[in-house]
Structures are given as structure tokens and as C-alpha cells.
Design a protein around this motif. Structure first.
Motif, PDB file in Angstrom:
ATOM      1  N   ALA A 183       0.853  -1.198   0.000  1.00 29.30           N
ATOM      2  CA  ALA A 183       0.000   0.000   0.000  1.00 29.30           C
ATOM      3  C   ALA A 183       0.884   1.241   0.000  1.00 29.30           C
ATOM      4  CB  ALA A 183      -0.915   0.012   1.220  1.00 29.30           C
ATOM      5  N   LEU A 184       0.696   2.095  -0.994  1.00 29.22           N
ATOM      6  CA  LEU A 184       1.350   3.403  -1.048  1.00 29.22           C
ATOM      7  C   LEU A 184       0.337   4.432  -0.582  1.00 29.22           C
ATOM      8  CD1 LEU A 184       3.448   5.535  -1.784  1.00 29.22           C
ATOM      9  CD2 LEU A 184       2.791   5.272  -4.194  1.00 29.22           C
ATOM     10  N   ILE A 185       0.643   5.091   0.531  1.00 31.67           N
ATOM     11  CA  ILE A 185      -0.301   6.024   1.138  1.00 31.67           C
ATOM     12  C   ILE A 185       0.370   7.378   1.350  1.00 31.67           C
ATOM     13  CG2 ILE A 185      -1.426   4.099   2.312  1.00 31.67           C
ATOM     14  CD1 ILE A 185      -0.110   5.190   4.921  1.00 31.67           C
ATOM     15  N   ASP A 186      -0.430   8.395   1.638  1.00 37.02           N
ATOM     16  CA  ASP A 186       0.118   9.694   2.017  1.00 37.02           C
ATOM     17  C   ASP A 186       0.316   9.703   3.528  1.00 37.02           C
ATOM     18  OD1 ASP A 186      -2.673   9.533   2.261  1.00 37.02           O
ATOM     19  OD2 ASP A 186      -2.910  11.711   2.235  1.00 37.02           O
ATOM     20  N   TYR A 187       1.525  10.090   3.951  1.00 37.54           N
ATOM     21  CA  TYR A 187       1.843  10.056   5.380  1.00 37.54           C
ATOM     22  C   TYR A 187       2.976  11.032   5.665  1.00 37.54           C
ATOM     23  CZ  TYR A 187       3.773   8.189   9.801  1.00 37.54           C
ATOM     24  OH  TYR A 187       4.258   8.047  11.079  1.00 37.54           O
ATOM     25  N   SER A 188       2.757  11.903   6.623  1.00 37.20           N
ATOM     26  CA  SER A 188       3.761  12.887   7.022  1.00 37.20           C
ATOM     27  C   SER A 188       3.540  13.247   8.482  1.00 37.20           C
ATOM     28  CB  SER A 188       3.645  14.150   6.155  1.00 37.20           C
ATOM     29  OG  SER A 188       2.453  14.867   6.481  1.00 37.20           O
ATOM     30  N   ALA A 210       5.363   5.277   1.957  1.00 34.60           N
ATOM     31  CA  ALA A 210       4.865   6.604   2.317  1.00 34.60           C
ATOM     32  C   ALA A 210       5.181   7.614   1.226  1.00 34.60           C
ATOM     33  CB  ALA A 210       5.478   7.071   3.636  1.00 34.60           C
ATOM     34  N   GLY A 211       4.135   8.306   0.763  1.00 30.41           N
ATOM     35  CA  GLY A 211       4.305   9.415  -0.170  1.00 30.41           C
ATOM     36  C   GLY A 211       3.956  10.730   0.501  1.00 30.41           C
ATOM     37  N   THR A 212       4.203  11.837  -0.170  1.00 31.28           N
ATOM     38  CA  THR A 212       3.944  13.206   0.308  1.00 31.28           C
ATOM     39  C   THR A 212       4.499  13.427   1.715  1.00 31.28           C
ATOM     40  OG1 THR A 212       1.698  12.734   1.174  1.00 31.28           O
ATOM     41  CG2 THR A 212       1.872  13.429  -1.135  1.00 31.28           C
ATOM     42  N   VAL A 213       5.720  12.947   1.962  1.00 32.10           N
ATOM     43  CA  VAL A 213       6.346  13.058   3.275  1.00 32.10           C
ATOM     44  C   VAL A 213       6.583  14.516   3.663  1.00 32.10           C
ATOM     45  CG1 VAL A 213       8.410  12.453   4.605  1.00 32.10           C
ATOM     46  CG2 VAL A 213       7.378  10.774   3.040  1.00 32.10           C
ATOM     47  N   LEU A 214       6.795  15.368   2.674  1.00 32.71           N
ATOM     48  CA  LEU A 214       6.981  16.802   2.931  1.00 32.71           C
ATOM     49  C   LEU A 214       5.677  17.578   2.806  1.00 32.71           C
ATOM     50  CD1 LEU A 214      10.365  17.454   1.070  1.00 32.71           C
ATOM     51  CD2 LEU A 214       9.985  17.037   3.513  1.00 32.71           C
ATOM     52  N   ALA A 215       4.550  16.866   2.751  1.00 36.82           N
ATOM     53  CA  ALA A 215       3.236  17.516   2.630  1.00 36.82           C
ATOM     54  C   ALA A 215       3.236  18.503   1.468  1.00 36.82           C
ATOM     55  CB  ALA A 215       2.849  18.208   3.935  1.00 36.82           C
ATOM     56  N   GLN A 216       3.603  17.994   0.290  1.00 36.57           N
ATOM     57  CA  GLN A 216       3.693  18.805  -0.937  1.00 36.57           C
ATOM     58  C   GLN A 216       4.694  19.939  -0.789  1.00 36.57           C
ATOM     59  OE1 GLN A 216       2.317  17.402  -3.298  1.00 36.57           O
ATOM     60  NE2 GLN A 216       0.479  16.374  -2.607  1.00 36.57           N
ATOM     61  N   CYS A 284      10.092   5.676   1.889  1.00 34.15           N
ATOM     62  CA  CYS A 284       9.475   6.971   1.593  1.00 34.15           C
ATOM     63  C   CYS A 284       9.769   7.329   0.149  1.00 34.15           C
ATOM     64  CB  CYS A 284      10.031   8.066   2.505  1.00 34.15           C
ATOM     65  SG  CYS A 284       9.629   7.867   4.239  1.00 34.15           S
ATOM     66  N   ILE A 285       8.768   7.795  -0.568  1.00 38.57           N
ATOM     67  CA  ILE A 285       8.921   8.115  -1.982  1.00 38.57           C
ATOM     68  C   ILE A 285       9.222   9.603  -2.137  1.00 38.57           C
ATOM     69  CG2 ILE A 285       7.903   7.937  -4.272  1.00 38.57           C
ATOM     70  CD1 ILE A 285       8.277   5.281  -2.721  1.00 38.57           C
ATOM     71  N   LEU A 286      10.331   9.903  -2.763  1.00 36.49           N
ATOM     72  CA  LEU A 286      10.757  11.280  -3.009  1.00 36.49           C
ATOM     73  C   LEU A 286      10.586  11.615  -4.479  1.00 36.49           C
ATOM     74  CD1 LEU A 286      12.290  13.954  -2.244  1.00 36.49           C
ATOM     75  CD2 LEU A 286      14.384  12.730  -2.880  1.00 36.49           C
ATOM     76  N   GLY A 287       9.911  12.723  -4.768  1.00 32.66           N
ATOM     77  CA  GLY A 287       9.841  13.252  -6.117  1.00 32.66           C
ATOM     78  C   GLY A 287      10.567  14.583  -6.155  1.00 32.66           C
ATOM     79  N   THR A 288      11.510  14.746  -7.078  1.00 33.95           N
ATOM     80  CA  THR A 288      12.265  15.990  -7.131  1.00 33.95           C
ATOM     81  C   THR A 288      12.801  16.241  -8.538  1.00 33.95           C
ATOM     82  OG1 THR A 288      14.089  17.244  -6.120  1.00 33.95           O
ATOM     83  CG2 THR A 288      14.460  14.890  -6.485  1.00 33.95           C
ATOM     84  N   THR A 289      13.035  17.500  -8.845  1.00 36.81           N
ATOM     85  CA  THR A 289      13.680  17.872 -10.106  1.00 36.81           C
ATOM     86  C   THR A 289      15.063  18.466  -9.860  1.00 36.81           C
ATOM     87  OG1 THR A 289      12.644  20.061 -10.037  1.00 36.81           O
ATOM     88  CG2 THR A 289      11.467  18.323 -11.251  1.00 36.81           C
TER      89      THR A 289
END
Length: 326
Positions: A183-188, A210-216, A284-289
Motif C-alpha cells: 500500500a502506497l499512502i500519504d503520510y507525514s 509513504a508518499g507526500t512526506v513533505l506535505a507537498q 518513503c517516496i521522493l519526487g524531485t527535479t
């Protein structure tokens, strides 16, 4: 700091995933962000020991998944496919760049078609994890699970996952642990009310991501004051348009201030350390540019967040300044 990123067991799957995974979605896949720059991020993640890559067929107007596929295809000679864990999603059929309305299609025919397309996009014979994107418990039909099991037996994917932001759906998973492996969920730190159901899923053998660890991004910066790049404007637009993102943004100020007053490492690292101190979270899933953001998060020291500092974060949430999630 150049140590390889540690790995954790992903529930009952037997997979060992890097405790930071790279999320290949959002502006990362946008055509206005050059692919050569995206490739630098993927390759640096691989160099640092990241072995988990998460994407979705509809991300960035359907451009993120093929981009990741092209980049990984060029990297497979150095980092073999069998040593990586690649995850994608299906079910969302509309929505450009994540800021417009979305529609869902979980019909067996559509789900199988999307999975087959993902394999082509990613230049893979199989997915390690295939996730249903935003499905609710009322949409989990016997017909769908029969089709998914046939797809699994055909070798299209190894483990079945779900990407959900719904607490009721998470509770359903915990009560029916045989439905999904991951399960991939939003958690921060802003969503501490998630923790009982996260523990319940983990105890049931479900691998929790865990996604959105930095709350967007709202736990590390005041984004309204730091719009320097096209990507910054894009992420702010997503926060303003998506109801869940607006909720996080409005409730973030007190928590952001608390985290900023913890000086053992950068605020973004503290936010990741808080989530990674939860033993039920595998990655934890990190998205970055930005490469420097990638390096920063990969350098997070989990044990740098001391007990009394963690208690301050918990107290801030308990004060009611942070909005509970649903």
C-alpha cells in the motif's frame, strides 16, 4: 556523504527496498523539464543505492512513465533490471500533470491494457509492483481480482499494490490482508492520525510505502515566498487545485515552524526522519527535479531526530494546529 541508502523489508513480499525511493511523476516527467536533467537524477539515485522506482501510466500527461523507461533502458547495462524494484499504477484515465480533475476506470480490460502498456513503456518483461491508483473498497470486485490473478500468473507483475489516500480504504486493507501485498499512502508529520492504521496494515503483512512526506513541500519551505523555477510554480498550482493538498497547506504553518526549530539537520531531513522512525514504513517516496534535493534527502540521518524533538512534533500535531487526514 556517500554511504549507500539502507534497505528495509517490504511486508511479506520478500523484497528489500531502499528506504528512500524515487517517485517519477509530477513535474519530473514534464516536457518542460529536460530529459537529460531527469536522467541525472535517476543515475545519481542509482549510484547512491536507490533500488525502488515508482511511477504511473498517467503521470505528467502520460509522459513520466515512458521517460523513466527510456532512462532505465540506458542504465540497465550498469544496473541490471533484476536488481531493481519497479512499480507502476493504473486506473486513472484523465488529468494532466496532476492538477486537473481525474476519472477512474478499474474495468478488468482497461487495467490489463494499462499494465501491458506500462511494460512496453518501461522496457520491462514484468513489474515488481502493480498498483491500482485511487481505487475505493467498493470498487474491489471479484471480477477485477480474478483478472489481476490471471495477469500475475501470466508474469505481468509480481506483487499487487494499491495507492490510496483514504483512511477507510486503508482500514479495509488491514481487515482483509489477502487483497493487496503493498500500500502506497500519504503520510507525514501532519498526518499522525494515520499511524494506527499504518501499524495495522504492517502487522497484517502489507508493505507500507509513504508518499507526500513533505506535505507537498510545505514542511520544508514557505513555497509562496520561493517561486524561483517553473517546477516551483507547478507544484504550488497542484497544492492550490487539489483539495487534499490545500488541506495540508493550510495546516502546515505550526508544524513547519516546529520542524524548523530542530537544528540537528535540515527541515526536510527532519520530516523524512520522523516518518522513517516508524518501523511500519518500508520506504518513503521522493519526487524531485533537483539533484541537491535528492542528495539532501538521501543523506537523512534517521537517528538525528532525538526523542524530545520527536515529542515536540507529536505535541504540535496534538495541539490541533495540524489538520487531521481522512
Amino acid at each position: 556523504m556517500s554511504d549507500a541508502v539502507p534497505r528495509r523489508q517490504l511486508g511479506r513480499t520478500g523484497l528489500a527496498v531502499s528506504h528512500i525511493g524515487l517517485g517519477c511523476s509530477g513535474f519530473w516527467g514534464n516536457r518542460r523539464f529536460p530529459e537529460v536533467e531527469a536522467e541525472k537524477i535517476v543515475r545519481r539515485a542509482l549510484e547512491r543505492g536507490v533500488n525502488f522506482f515508482d511511477t504511473g501510466i498517467n503521470y505528467s500527461g502520460y509522459h513520466a512513465e515512458p521517460r523513466l523507461g527510456r532512462i532505465l533502458q540506458r542504465a540497465f547495462s550498469q544496473w541490471p533490471r533484476e536488481n531493481l524494484i519497479i512499480s507502476s499504477k493504473a486506473g486513472t484515465v484523465t488529468g494532466q500533470a496532476g492538477i486537473h480533475g481525474e476519472a477512474r476506470d478499474f474495468s478488468p480490460a482497461h487495467i490489463e491494457q494499462c499494465c501491458a502498456q506500462s511494460l512496453r513503456n518501461l522496457h520491462c518483461d514484468y513489474l515488481d509492483i502493480f498498483q491500482l491508483h485511487g481505487i475505493g473498497e467498493h470498487q474491489l470486485t471479484d471480477e477485477l481480482f480474478t483478472a489481476l490473478e490471471q495477469m500475475r500468473r501470466a508474469g505481468m507483475f509480481r506483487f499487487l499494490g494499491i495507492n490510496t489516500h483514504s483512511r477507510s480504504t486503508m482500514q479495509h486493507l488491514a481487515k482483509h490482508p489477502g487483497l493487496f501485498d503493498v500500500a502506497l499512502i500519504d503520510y507525514s508529520a501532519l498526518q499522525q492520525d494515520r499511524e494506527p492504521v499504518i501499524s495495522a496494515m504492517h502487522d497484517a503483512g502489507i508493505g507500507v510505502l509513504a508518499g507526500t512526506v513533505l506535505a507537498q513541500g510545505h514542511l520544508s519551505t514557505n513555497r509562496m515566498l520561493q517561486l524561483k523555477r517553473t517546477a516551483d510554480i507547478w507544484y504550488l498550482a497542484r497544492a492550490l487545485f487539489k483539495p487534499s493538498s490545500r488541506k495540508l497547506m493550510l495546516g502546515a504553518a505550526a508544524m513547519r515552524n516546529t520542524i524548523a526549530r530542530i537544528h540537528s539537520q535540515a527541515p526536510a531531513q527532519t520530516a523524512f526522519a520522523y516518518v522513517l522512525q516508524n518501523p511500519a514504513v518500508a520506504s518513503c517516496i521522493l519526487g524531485t527535479t533537483q539533484l541537491d534535493n535528492l542528495e539532501l534527502i538521501l543523506d537523512t540521518r534517521i537517528d538525528a531526530l532525538q526523542k524530545e524533538e520527536r515529542e515536540r512534533i507529536i505535541e504540535t500535531f496534538g495541539d490541533g494546529e495540524a489538520s487531521p487526514s481522512h
